[in-house]
Design a protein around this motif. Structure first.
Motif, short mmCIF file in Angstrom:
data_model
loop_
_atom_site.label_atom_id
_atom_site.label_comp_id
_atom_site.label_asym_id
_atom_site.label_seq_id
_atom_site.Cartn_x
_atom_site.Cartn_y
_atom_site.Cartn_z
N ALA A 194 0.83 -1.21 0.00
CA ALA A 194 0.00 0.00 0.00
C ALA A 194 0.86 1.26 0.00
CB ALA A 194 -0.93 -0.01 1.20
N ASP A 195 1.92 1.27 0.80
CA ASP A 195 2.83 2.42 0.83
C ASP A 195 3.49 2.62 -0.54
OD1 ASP A 195 2.31 3.02 3.48
OD2 ASP A 195 4.08 1.96 4.24
N LEU A 196 3.90 1.53 -1.16
CA LEU A 196 4.52 1.61 -2.48
C LEU A 196 3.54 2.18 -3.51
CD1 LEU A 196 6.91 1.08 -4.33
CD2 LEU A 196 6.07 -1.26 -4.60
N GLY A 197 2.28 1.78 -3.44
CA GLY A 197 1.27 2.32 -4.35
C GLY A 197 1.09 3.82 -4.17
N ARG A 198 1.08 4.28 -2.92
CA ARG A 198 0.95 5.73 -2.67
C ARG A 198 2.19 6.48 -3.15
NH1 ARG A 198 -1.73 3.63 1.66
NH2 ARG A 198 0.07 3.64 3.05
N ALA A 199 3.37 5.89 -2.96
CA ALA A 199 4.60 6.53 -3.44
C ALA A 199 4.59 6.64 -4.96
CB ALA A 199 5.82 5.74 -2.96
N ARG A 200 4.14 5.59 -5.62
CA ARG A 200 4.06 5.60 -7.09
C ARG A 200 3.12 6.69 -7.57
NH1 ARG A 200 0.84 3.35 -11.12
NH2 ARG A 200 1.97 2.70 -12.97
N THR A 201 1.97 6.83 -6.92
CA THR A 201 1.01 7.87 -7.29
C THR A 201 1.62 9.26 -7.10
OG1 THR A 201 -0.84 6.44 -6.71
CG2 THR A 201 -1.28 8.80 -6.76
N THR A 202 2.32 9.47 -6.00
CA THR A 202 2.95 10.76 -5.75
C THR A 202 4.02 11.06 -6.79
OG1 THR A 202 2.53 10.57 -3.38
CG2 THR A 202 4.23 12.12 -4.05
N ILE A 203 4.87 10.09 -7.08
CA ILE A 203 5.94 10.30 -8.05
C ILE A 203 5.36 10.57 -9.44
CG2 ILE A 203 7.85 9.16 -9.27
CD1 ILE A 203 8.43 7.75 -6.52
N ASN A 204 4.36 9.80 -9.84
CA ASN A 204 3.75 10.03 -11.15
C ASN A 204 3.07 11.39 -11.22
OD1 ASN A 204 4.62 7.66 -12.28
ND2 ASN A 204 2.77 6.52 -11.80
N GLY A 205 2.48 11.84 -10.11
CA GLY A 205 1.89 13.18 -10.07
C GLY A 205 2.93 14.25 -10.25
N LEU A 206 4.06 14.10 -9.58
CA LEU A 206 5.15 15.07 -9.73
C LEU A 206 5.68 15.10 -11.16
CD1 LEU A 206 7.11 14.35 -6.44
CD2 LEU A 206 5.94 16.48 -7.03
N LEU A 207 5.88 13.93 -11.75
CA LEU A 207 6.36 13.88 -13.12
C LEU A 207 5.38 14.52 -14.09
CD1 LEU A 207 7.88 10.28 -13.15
CD2 LEU A 207 9.13 12.45 -13.22
N ALA A 208 4.10 14.28 -13.91
CA ALA A 208 3.09 14.89 -14.78
C ALA A 208 3.12 16.41 -14.66
CB ALA A 208 1.70 14.36 -14.42
N LYS A 209 3.29 16.91 -13.45
CA LYS A 209 3.33 18.36 -13.26
C LYS A 209 4.59 18.97 -13.84
CE LYS A 209 0.19 18.42 -9.38
NZ LYS A 209 -0.19 17.07 -9.09
N LEU A 210 5.71 18.28 -13.74
CA LEU A 210 6.95 18.76 -14.35
C LEU A 210 6.83 18.79 -15.87
CD1 LEU A 210 9.58 16.94 -12.11
CD2 LEU A 210 9.09 19.41 -12.16
N ARG A 211 6.18 17.79 -16.45
CA ARG A 211 5.96 17.78 -17.90
C ARG A 211 5.03 18.92 -18.32
NH1 ARG A 211 5.53 12.05 -16.84
NH2 ARG A 211 7.48 11.09 -17.49
N ALA A 212 3.95 19.12 -17.56
CA ALA A 212 2.99 20.17 -17.89
C ALA A 212 3.63 21.55 -17.79
CB ALA A 212 1.78 20.09 -16.96
N ALA A 213 4.59 21.72 -16.90
CA ALA A 213 5.27 23.00 -16.74
C ALA A 213 6.41 23.16 -17.76
CB ALA A 213 5.82 23.13 -15.33
N GLY A 214 6.68 22.13 -18.54
CA GLY A 214 7.73 22.20 -19.55
C GLY A 214 9.13 22.04 -18.98
N ILE A 215 9.23 21.54 -17.76
CA ILE A 215 10.52 21.37 -17.12
C ILE A 215 11.21 20.10 -17.61
CG2 ILE A 215 11.69 21.04 -14.89
CD1 ILE A 215 9.46 22.85 -13.71
N ILE A 216 10.44 19.06 -17.85
CA ILE A 216 10.99 17.84 -18.42
C ILE A 216 10.19 17.50 -19.67
CG2 ILE A 216 11.87 16.95 -16.22
CD1 ILE A 216 9.50 15.06 -16.09
N ALA A 217 10.81 16.74 -20.55
CA ALA A 217 10.16 16.36 -21.80
C ALA A 217 9.04 15.37 -21.54
CB ALA A 217 11.18 15.74 -22.75
N SER A 218 8.07 15.36 -22.43
CA SER A 218 6.93 14.47 -22.25
C SER A 218 7.20 13.08 -22.79
CB SER A 218 5.68 15.05 -22.91
OG SER A 218 5.91 15.23 -24.29
N SER A 219 8.26 12.90 -23.53
CA SER A 219 8.62 11.55 -23.99
C SER A 219 10.07 11.48 -24.32
CB SER A 219 7.79 11.14 -25.20
OG SER A 219 7.96 12.04 -26.25
#
Length: 73
Positions: free
Chosen positions: A48-73
């Protein structure tokens, strides 16, 4: 020649926008196993902890992509 970092307007032009807020990951629920072999409940807490960590990390990555800080692919 004036360097861009000495020109306030040039520096602002390079700045991006802030990414959306990402909530902190909840406190871990798993604890060290009581014995040498973890119980099902202890294992499930880790999963369960790993699932929550994965969700948090994926949320951060999505926000970095949306802000143009990292590439989307």
């Amino acid at each position: 020649m004036t360097m861009a970092y000495l020109k306030p307007a040039a520096g602002r032009a390079r700045q991006g926008t802030q990414a959306a807020n990402q909530t902190d990951m909840a406190a871990l629920t798993a604890a060290a196993a009581a014995g040498s072999t973890p119980t099902k409940a202890e294992f499930d807490a880790v999963v369960a902890d790993l699932g929550r960590a994965r969700t948090t990390i994926n949320g951060l990555l999505a926000k970095l992509r949306a802000a143009g800080i990292i590439a989307s692919s």
